[in-house]
Design a protein around this motif. Structure first.
Motif, PDB file in Angstrom:
ATOM      1  N   MET A   1      22.327  29.687  30.913  1.00 43.19           N
ATOM      2  CA  MET A   1      21.347  28.799  31.489  1.00 43.19           C
ATOM      3  C   MET A   1      20.382  29.589  32.351  1.00 43.19           C
ATOM      4  N   ARG A  68      17.989  24.897  33.404  1.00 50.69           N
ATOM      5  CA  ARG A  68      17.669  24.733  31.991  1.00 50.69           C
ATOM      6  C   ARG A  68      18.756  25.402  31.162  1.00 50.69           C
ATOM      7  N   GLN A  69      19.361  24.641  30.257  1.00 50.22           N
ATOM      8  CA  GLN A  69      20.420  25.192  29.433  1.00 50.22           C
ATOM      9  C   GLN A  69      19.824  25.914  28.232  1.00 50.22           C
ATOM     10  N   GLU A 167      18.921  17.292  24.013  1.00 50.63           N
ATOM     11  CA  GLU A 167      19.412  18.522  23.411  1.00 50.63           C
ATOM     12  C   GLU A 167      19.302  18.392  21.896  1.00 50.63           C
TER      13      GLU A 167
END
Length: 206
Positions: A1, A68-69, A167
């Motif tokens: 991340m 933020r992944q 996602e």
């Protein structure tokens, strides 16, 4: 991340300026924010611990501005565009056109996200096209909803308001699926079933 945090609040130094010997106070003539990219190894209400290049770094939650992944696999921008196109074109829409890299869909009878949104599916898609996107949807009496994939567009170039985060996961057969970030149970179910994170996007309305 990727964790964006305020400098001088007990977190790591600015990676762009030093190799991180100690926290660096923010100054009026220096950056006030920095980013830390790594693998999350521990989390609590007080701090996140990320492993960066084999070193554990701690970021206080009070200093964090955004998180933020990222995918654990290498994903090219061209692959993001391809997946965005696939997700859009598999959803029927009454009207669909493409110009300047944007794929625009509209269907007043559908509640599907991508049946009523503009998607940057081509290399030439830029935020500067926002007025044209607005005009196209205005002609159809519809709101201008835009899919903003991470890395392809900067959200700040389009709006200063928050949007709905999603996602995009890839299943074991290499097919993409989108799921709201807010639906944690579904995301965990898909991960357990072998899906992996490809990229994220934010749905906004201008």
């Amino acid at each position: 991340m990727v964790v964006r945090y305020r400098l001088g609040a007990g977190g790591p130094a600015d990676w762009r300026a030093t190799p991180n010997p100690a926290p660096t106070p923010a100054r009026s003539h220096a950056p006030t924010l920095s980013d830390l990219t790594g693998l999350l190894i521990d989390a609590s209400a007080e701090r996140l611990i990320l492993e960066r290049d084999g070193v554990a770094e701690t970021v206080p939650t009070a200093a964090i501005v955004s998180i933020r992944q990222l995918s654990t696999r290498t994903v090219r921008n061209s692959a993001i565009r391809t997946v965005e196109r696939t997700l859009t074109e598999t959803v029927p829409a009454a009207a669909r056109v493409e110009f300047d890299g944007w794929l625009l869909s509209a269907d007043p009878t559908s509640e599907a996200l991508r049946a009523n949104a503009a998607v940057p599916a081509g290399f030439g898609a830029h935020a500067a096209a926002a007025p044209q996107l607005r005009a196209w949807y205005a002609e159809r009496g519809a709101p201008t909803r835009i899919v903003v994939p991470d890395r392809l567009l900067r959200l700040a170039d389009l709006t200063d308001r928050a949007g709905d985060e999603y996602e995009v996961l890839i299943d074991p057969t290499d097919a993409p699926v989108q799921v709201p970030v807010a639906d944690r149970a579904e995301r965990l179910r898909l991960r357990a079933a072998g899906h992996w994170l490809h990229h994220t996007f934010t749905l906004i309305e201008l």
